[in-house]
Design a protein around this motif. Structure first.
Motif, PDB file in Angstrom:
ATOM      1  N   GLY A  84      87.120 -36.051  73.471  1.00  0.00           N
ATOM      2  CA  GLY A  84      86.878 -35.438  74.770  1.00  0.00           C
ATOM      3  C   GLY A  84      85.663 -34.574  74.829  1.00  0.00           C
ATOM      4  N   GLN A  85      84.947 -34.376  73.708  1.00  0.00           N
ATOM      5  CA  GLN A  85      83.755 -33.563  73.709  1.00  0.00           C
ATOM      6  C   GLN A  85      82.584 -34.389  74.259  1.00  0.00           C
ATOM      7  N   VAL A  86      81.745 -33.699  74.987  1.00  0.00           N
ATOM      8  CA  VAL A  86      80.568 -34.364  75.562  1.00  0.00           C
ATOM      9  C   VAL A  86      79.511 -34.465  74.485  1.00  0.00           C
ATOM     10  N   VAL A  87      79.139 -35.678  74.146  1.00  0.00           N
ATOM     11  CA  VAL A  87      78.159 -35.941  73.104  1.00  0.00           C
ATOM     12  C   VAL A  87      76.753 -35.868  73.688  1.00  0.00           C
ATOM     13  N   GLY A  88      76.607 -36.423  74.863  1.00  0.00           N
ATOM     14  CA  GLY A  88      75.280 -36.412  75.476  1.00  0.00           C
ATOM     15  C   GLY A  88      75.401 -36.405  76.996  1.00  0.00           C
ATOM     16  N   ASP A  89      74.441 -35.717  77.694  1.00  0.00           N
ATOM     17  CA  ASP A  89      74.413 -35.654  79.150  1.00  0.00           C
ATOM     18  C   ASP A  89      72.982 -35.354  79.571  1.00  0.00           C
ATOM     19  N   ASN A  90      72.403 -36.206  80.347  1.00  0.00           N
ATOM     20  CA  ASN A  90      70.995 -36.047  80.707  1.00  0.00           C
ATOM     21  C   ASN A  90      70.767 -35.028  81.811  1.00  0.00           C
ATOM     22  N   SER A  91      71.868 -34.491  82.359  1.00  0.00           N
ATOM     23  CA  SER A  91      71.717 -33.516  83.440  1.00  0.00           C
ATOM     24  C   SER A  91      72.192 -32.127  83.051  1.00  0.00           C
ATOM     25  N   SER A  94      74.944 -30.526  76.716  1.00  0.00           N
ATOM     26  CA  SER A  94      76.246 -31.045  76.313  1.00  0.00           C
ATOM     27  C   SER A  94      76.996 -30.090  75.393  1.00  0.00           C
ATOM     28  N   THR A  95      76.266 -29.215  74.649  1.00  0.00           N
ATOM     29  CA  THR A  95      76.922 -28.312  73.714  1.00  0.00           C
ATOM     30  C   THR A  95      77.681 -27.229  74.444  1.00  0.00           C
ATOM     31  N   ARG A  96      77.337 -27.015  75.677  1.00  0.00           N
ATOM     32  CA  ARG A  96      77.952 -25.946  76.428  1.00  0.00           C
ATOM     33  C   ARG A  96      79.037 -26.479  77.370  1.00  0.00           C
ATOM     34  N   MET A  97      79.182 -27.771  77.416  1.00  0.00           N
ATOM     35  CA  MET A  97      80.133 -28.367  78.371  1.00  0.00           C
ATOM     36  C   MET A  97      81.539 -28.380  77.789  1.00  0.00           C
ATOM     37  N   GLU A  98      82.513 -28.211  78.638  1.00  0.00           N
ATOM     38  CA  GLU A  98      83.898 -28.148  78.203  1.00  0.00           C
ATOM     39  C   GLU A  98      84.431 -29.552  77.909  1.00  0.00           C
TER      40      GLU A  98
END
Length: 579
Positions: A84-91, A94-98
């Motif tokens: 469920g951890q966000v590995v990558g996000d272009n917007s 990702s390290t700070r996302m829940e």
């Protein structure tokens, strides 16, 4: 409202309703459609990314891949690990996302292989459209690749589509206005043409016809209108011919025909009725009682209207000296009387002939009864009285013979007169000299002239020839001379003059006898008519001689008349066509 305005208004109202319906229904249906279309597009892109991710290695590679592919597609690409951890996000970082395992699209993708949701993004703070599909990580776990699109993009697309649709609708509305005008104009023009034709026909111009233009229904209506007009023309022509035929029959009838309305106003009168009732002036529109001033006729007309039955009566028109038979026939229309037809028949001559017949029967009966009574009386005396002397018997026999001769003459005259009146007797004609015929008759009557010491003269033009029957003309001369001798006193004179007169032979037999009163002259040639009945019977006349003379002269194509004054004598004049 005119037909054009009605059609234009209907078409315009329908167009307006379609546009309003489009404006009401389009937003609610367009947005779900756009969401679905964009979701399908995101799903296709997610499936392509899924294939690439299944060959990727570390999380770093997946993060770099998310940034690169997101920039390339212009989408927000989020790669979520199996935990469920966000590995990558272009917007976003990702390290700070829940943890995203609780996101609905992620849960749905893990369950069914595809997830979709439209919701508010806590990370970006905006409404987004999410599509998620699972993929196999290099470690064998199930990761999630998620593509998202800002919902404002769909809203912008929806508004753009709406603007396009509204402009197209506005143009369609303008086109519908033009089409509605053209359609209403065409229909109204065709209808107006038919209405104009109908008004023209109604005003009396039966030659007008409408043109078959416009919609099929109006063409059918126009054709039906023309056919109806043709039938109307044909019917009117037939009615006019029937009216003319009836008028010709009525005007040619010998009987008088008069038509009235139920109130007694004259509507029609034929020439025979005008002549019969002596009505030279205006008659139509006047009351019946004003035209024929007979109360009995007015009562009969009223009874014919109220009783609805024909009436018959006979009127004596004293002012015209006519007897008229009248028949009244009510004209029934359904249960009411629309008029009365009155038929007048002049029966004056019929009544005169009936009176003549009655007089004739009475005269014949009297003329026969007188000699028969005498014969019977003297015969009974001869049979019952055997001791009568020879002189008395001879006197009685003479009286019986005289009355029998009188009966025979009467019967012969009746038979001859009947034959002459019925034209059954045909006269064999030859060229005759009237002077010679008159001289022959005078010679045969020499003794009668001598017995009364009468002077007689015959004056004639030369060559007074006619085509005639000798026996008939001899009887004419004999009857006229016999009357002249009978009614001329002793010492008088009888003159016969024969002259040519304008293509005819004029014969005048003049005596100096007792003459004829003026009131008796019009009836002198009637059967059994006598001026002095007792004196005529004493002289042995039958009362038929002058009537026979009149018919014989007429059979020869001639005329006869008499001129006379009491105590000055009489002159009988007849004329025959010259041969």
């Amino acid at each position: 409202m005119t037909l054009r305005l009605q059609v234009f208004s209907v078409v315009l109202a329908i167009s307006a309703m379609l546009l309003i319906s489009l404006d009401v229904l389009l937003p609610g249906r367009l947005q779900p459609y756009l969401v679905e279309q964009f979701s399908k597009e995101l799903k296709q892109e997610a499936l392509l990314i899924k294939n690439s991710l299944e060959t990727s290695g570390s999380d770093l590679q997946m993060r770099e891949f998310a940034n690169r592919i997101g920039s390339l597609l212009g989408r927000r690409v989020t790669i979520i690990s199996p935990d469920g951890q966000v590995v990558g996000d272009n917007s976003a970082d990702s390290t700070r996302m829940e943890n995203h395992n609780a996101r609905p699209e992620v849960q749905q993708a893990r369950r069914s292989g595809f997830g979709q949701s439209v919701r508010h993004s806590n990370t970006l703070g905006r409404d987004m459209v999410y599509v998620a599909v699972p993929f196999r990580t290099y470690q064998g776990g199930t990761g999630i690749v998620r593509l998202s699109l800002e919902f404002s993009v769909i809203q912008d697309a929806r508004e753009e589509v709406r603007h396009v649709i509204y402009w197209l609708s506005f143009l369609a509305f303008l086109a519908s206005i033009v089409l509605a005008y053209l359609l209403s104009h065409g229909i109204s023009r065709s209808a107006a043409a038919m209405a104009k034709t109908a008004k023209t026909v109604a005003s009396g111009d039966l030659q007008a016809r409408t043109t078959m233009k416009g919609p099929l229904e109006l063409q059918v209506l126009g054709r039906a209108l023309n056919q109806m007009t043709d039938r109307l023309v044909s019917q009117l022509q037939h009615n006019a011919a029937e009216r003319q035929r009836l008028r010709t029959i009525l005007e040619g009838m010998g009987e008088g025909v008069l038509m009235m309305d139920p109130h007694g106003n004259v509507e029609f009168i034929n020439p025979a009725c005008r002549q019969m009732l002596d009505l030279p002036g205006q008659v139509q529109g006047r009351k019946m009682i004003e035209v024929v001033r007979q109360l009995e006729l007015e009562k009969a007309m009223h009874h014919a209207v109220t009783a609805k039955r024909s009436q018959k009566l006979e009127l004596e028109l004293q002012a015209l000296r006519k007897d008229v038979s009248v028949n009244l026939y009510p004209i029934l229309k359904e249960s009411s009387v629309s008029g009365v037809v009155v038929v007048f028949q002049d029966v004056t001559e019929l009544r005169r002939l009936e009176n003549l017949r009655k007089d004739f029967v009475a005269n014949v009966s009297h003329e026969l009864r007188t000699p028969l009574t005498s014969i019977r009386g003297y015969a009974e005396t001869l049979l019952s009285e055997a001791d009568l002397d020879e002189r008395t018997r001879h006197e009685f026999h003479s009286i019986i013979y005289k009355n029998a001769t009188r009966l025979s003459a009467l019967i012969n005259d009746l038979l001859q007169l009947s034959s002459l009146e019925s034209r059954r007797e045909t006269l064999e004609r030859e060229t005759l000299d009237l002077r010679e015929v008159a001289q022959s008759v005078l010679t045969s009557m020499h003794n009668s002239l001598a017995d009364k010491k009468l002077k007689c003269s015959l004056v004639s033009d030369p060559e007074v020839t006619v085509q005639g029957n000798r026996r008939g003309l001899e009887q004419v001369f004999y009857n006229l001379l016999d009357n002249a001798i009978k009614y001329t006193p002793e010492g008088g004179s009888v003159d016969v003059k024969i002259h040519k007169n304008e293509g005819k032979i004029r014969v005048a037999i003049k005596d100096t006898g007792i003459g004829i009163p003026a009131e008796d002259l019009p009836r002198i040639f009637e059967r059994f008519y006598r001026v002095d009945k007792s004196r005529s019977r004493e002289m042995g006349g039958t009362g038929l001689g002058l009537s026979i003379v009149k018919h014989l002269v007429q059979l020869h194509g001639g005329t006869i008349e008499v001129e006379s004054r009491p105590n000055e004598g009489s002159t009988f004049i007849f004329q025959l066509p010259i041969a």
